[in-house]
Every structure is written in structure tokens, then in C-alpha cells.
Design a protein around this motif. Structure first.
Motif, PDB file in Angstrom:
ATOM      1  N   ALA A 122     -14.682   3.609  -6.642  1.00  0.00           N
ATOM      2  CA  ALA A 122     -14.030   3.719  -5.332  1.00  0.00           C
ATOM      3  C   ALA A 122     -13.385   2.389  -4.952  1.00  0.00           C
ATOM      4  N   LYS A 123     -14.097   1.295  -5.211  1.00  0.00           N
ATOM      5  CA  LYS A 123     -13.554  -0.028  -4.891  1.00  0.00           C
ATOM      6  C   LYS A 123     -12.338  -0.349  -5.776  1.00  0.00           C
ATOM      7  N   ILE A 124     -12.413   0.048  -7.032  1.00  0.00           N
ATOM      8  CA  ILE A 124     -11.287  -0.180  -7.947  1.00  0.00           C
ATOM      9  C   ILE A 124     -10.072   0.606  -7.467  1.00  0.00           C
ATOM     10  N   ARG A 125     -10.294   1.866  -7.085  1.00  0.00           N
ATOM     11  CA  ARG A 125      -9.176   2.696  -6.586  1.00  0.00           C
ATOM     12  C   ARG A 125      -8.610   2.116  -5.294  1.00  0.00           C
ATOM     13  N   GLN A 126      -9.499   1.651  -4.434  1.00  0.00           N
ATOM     14  CA  GLN A 126      -9.038   1.040  -3.187  1.00  0.00           C
ATOM     15  C   GLN A 126      -8.237  -0.224  -3.487  1.00  0.00           C
ATOM     16  N   ALA A 127      -8.691  -1.023  -4.413  1.00  0.00           N
ATOM     17  CA  ALA A 127      -7.984  -2.248  -4.807  1.00  0.00           C
ATOM     18  C   ALA A 127      -6.630  -1.911  -5.422  1.00  0.00           C
ATOM     19  N   GLU A 128      -6.592  -0.861  -6.261  1.00  0.00           N
ATOM     20  CA  GLU A 128      -5.318  -0.432  -6.843  1.00  0.00           C
ATOM     21  C   GLU A 128      -4.363   0.028  -5.748  1.00  0.00           C
ATOM     22  N   SER A 129      -4.898   0.781  -4.783  1.00  0.00           N
ATOM     23  CA  SER A 129      -4.068   1.269  -3.682  1.00  0.00           C
ATOM     24  C   SER A 129      -3.520   0.098  -2.862  1.00  0.00           C
ATOM     25  N   GLU A 130      -4.397  -0.862  -2.588  1.00  0.00           N
ATOM     26  CA  GLU A 130      -3.968  -2.045  -1.833  1.00  0.00           C
ATOM     27  C   GLU A 130      -2.939  -2.851  -2.636  1.00  0.00           C
ATOM     28  N   ALA A 131      -3.142  -2.944  -3.936  1.00  0.00           N
ATOM     29  CA  ALA A 131      -2.184  -3.666  -4.789  1.00  0.00           C
ATOM     30  C   ALA A 131      -0.835  -2.954  -4.797  1.00  0.00           C
ATOM     31  N   ASP A 132      -0.873  -1.615  -4.916  1.00  0.00           N
ATOM     32  CA  ASP A 132       0.379  -0.845  -4.869  1.00  0.00           C
ATOM     33  C   ASP A 132       1.086  -1.053  -3.538  1.00  0.00           C
ATOM     34  N   SER A 133       0.298  -1.035  -2.452  1.00  0.00           N
ATOM     35  CA  SER A 133       0.869  -1.241  -1.121  1.00  0.00           C
ATOM     36  C   SER A 133       1.474  -2.642  -1.001  1.00  0.00           C
ATOM     37  N   THR A 134       0.778  -3.635  -1.519  1.00  0.00           N
ATOM     38  CA  THR A 134       1.276  -5.023  -1.486  1.00  0.00           C
ATOM     39  C   THR A 134       2.559  -5.147  -2.300  1.00  0.00           C
ATOM     40  N   ILE A 135       2.586  -4.531  -3.461  1.00  0.00           N
ATOM     41  CA  ILE A 135       3.780  -4.561  -4.315  1.00  0.00           C
ATOM     42  C   ILE A 135       4.944  -3.870  -3.613  1.00  0.00           C
ATOM     43  N   GLU A 136       4.664  -2.735  -2.973  1.00  0.00           N
ATOM     44  CA  GLU A 136       5.713  -1.993  -2.265  1.00  0.00           C
ATOM     45  C   GLU A 136       6.277  -2.820  -1.113  1.00  0.00           C
ATOM     46  N   GLU A 137       5.391  -3.473  -0.344  1.00  0.00           N
ATOM     47  CA  GLU A 137       5.830  -4.327   0.767  1.00  0.00           C
ATOM     48  C   GLU A 137       6.631  -5.524   0.245  1.00  0.00           C
ATOM     49  N   ALA A 138       6.171  -6.120  -0.847  1.00  0.00           N
ATOM     50  CA  ALA A 138       6.877  -7.269  -1.423  1.00  0.00           C
ATOM     51  C   ALA A 138       8.252  -6.858  -1.929  1.00  0.00           C
ATOM     52  N   THR A 139       8.321  -5.679  -2.549  1.00  0.00           N
ATOM     53  CA  THR A 139       9.610  -5.182  -3.040  1.00  0.00           C
ATOM     54  C   THR A 139      10.561  -4.933  -1.872  1.00  0.00           C
ATOM     55  N   LYS A 140      10.024  -4.332  -0.805  1.00  0.00           N
ATOM     56  CA  LYS A 140      10.848  -4.057   0.379  1.00  0.00           C
ATOM     57  C   LYS A 140      11.337  -5.363   1.003  1.00  0.00           C
ATOM     58  N   LYS A 141      10.410  -6.311   1.147  1.00  0.00           N
ATOM     59  CA  LYS A 141      10.775  -7.606   1.737  1.00  0.00           C
ATOM     60  C   LYS A 141      11.792  -8.329   0.856  1.00  0.00           C
ATOM     61  N   SER A 142      11.597  -8.272  -0.456  1.00  0.00           N
ATOM     62  CA  SER A 142      12.526  -8.904  -1.393  1.00  0.00           C
ATOM     63  C   SER A 142      13.919  -8.294  -1.267  1.00  0.00           C
ATOM     64  N   THR A 143      13.981  -6.970  -1.160  1.00  0.00           N
ATOM     65  CA  THR A 143      15.265  -6.286  -1.011  1.00  0.00           C
ATOM     66  C   THR A 143      15.949  -6.708   0.281  1.00  0.00           C
ATOM     67  N   GLU A 144      15.167  -6.802   1.371  1.00  0.00           N
ATOM     68  CA  GLU A 144      15.732  -7.236   2.658  1.00  0.00           C
ATOM     69  C   GLU A 144      16.253  -8.657   2.568  1.00  0.00           C
ATOM     70  N   MET A 145      15.494  -9.528   1.903  1.00  0.00           N
ATOM     71  CA  MET A 145      15.924 -10.923   1.767  1.00  0.00           C
ATOM     72  C   MET A 145      17.207 -11.024   0.951  1.00  0.00           C
ATOM     73  N   ILE A 146      17.315 -10.229  -0.089  1.00  0.00           N
ATOM     74  CA  ILE A 146      18.524 -10.227  -0.919  1.00  0.00           C
ATOM     75  C   ILE A 146      19.720  -9.754  -0.106  1.00  0.00           C
ATOM     76  N   GLN A 147      19.517  -8.685   0.669  1.00  0.00           N
ATOM     77  CA  GLN A 147      20.614  -8.170   1.497  1.00  0.00           C
ATOM     78  C   GLN A 147      21.034  -9.201   2.541  1.00  0.00           C
ATOM     79  N   GLU A 148      20.059  -9.861   3.150  1.00  0.00           N
ATOM     80  CA  GLU A 148      20.366 -10.888   4.147  1.00  0.00           C
ATOM     81  C   GLU A 148      21.112 -12.054   3.504  1.00  0.00           C
TER      82      GLU A 148
END
Length: 104
Positions: free
Chosen positions: A9-35
């Protein structure tokens, strides 16, 4: 077994949090590139406008300089023409005197 379930359960939660962090970083990176692109386009547009403005000023200055040179050349040409005409007139008078003396 509870420990293994908790670990999974902790591994799945960590994977989910990692996926969420990667998704947020990708979104932020895209916004920074556009800016950055918007800022770069703005800088380029401003530089083009400044370059065009400077080019216009340079052209106007050169046209003004050329106009002044044209006036100087025109004045010199007119003075040279007047001097040539005076010299020609003197020669016509001299020629007329020679013809009169020769004929008479």
C-alpha cells in the motif's frame, strides 16, 4: 501478512505521489516554456521595432546630408557655368574686335 500489505500500500501510494509530482512538474515545465516563448517573442518584437526606428533615423540623416551635398554641388556648378559664360562672352567681344579690325 499485514506488513506486506502495508508495504505494498505504501509503495502504491509512493508511486501515485511520484506520478502526481511528475505530472505537476511536466505541467509547470510546459508553462515555463510557454512563458519563455512569449517573453522571447516580446523581446524580439521590441528589438525589431528599435532596429527599424534606428534605420529610419539613419536614412533620414543620410537623405538630409545628401540634400546638403546636392545644394553645394548645384551652387558650385552654377558658379562654374557663370564663370565659363563670362569667359566666353569676353572671347566673343575679342573675336568681334578682331573681325572688325580685319574687315576694316
Amino acid at each position: 501478512m499485514a506488513n506486506i500489505s502495508d508495504a505494498i500500500a505504501k509503495i502504491r501510494q509512493a508511486e501515485s505521489e511520484a506520478d502526481s509530482t511528475i505530472e505537476e512538474a511536466t505541467k509547470k515545465s510546459t508553462e515555463m516554456i510557454q512563458e519563455a516563448r512569449v517573453n522571447a517573442d516580446s523581446v524580439i518584437d521590441k528589438a525589431k521595432a528599435e532596429a527599424e526606428d534606428q534605420a529610419k533615423h539613419i536614412i533620414l540623416a543620410k537623405e538630409e546630408e545628401a540634400g546638403k551635398q546636392a545644394v553645394i554641388i548645384t551652387n558650385e556648378s552654377e558658379a562654374n557655368i557663370k564663370e565659363s559664360l563670362r569667359g566666353s562672352q569676353d572671347k566673343v567681344d575679342d573675336a568681334a574686335e578682331i573681325i572688325i579690325e580685319t574687315v576694316l
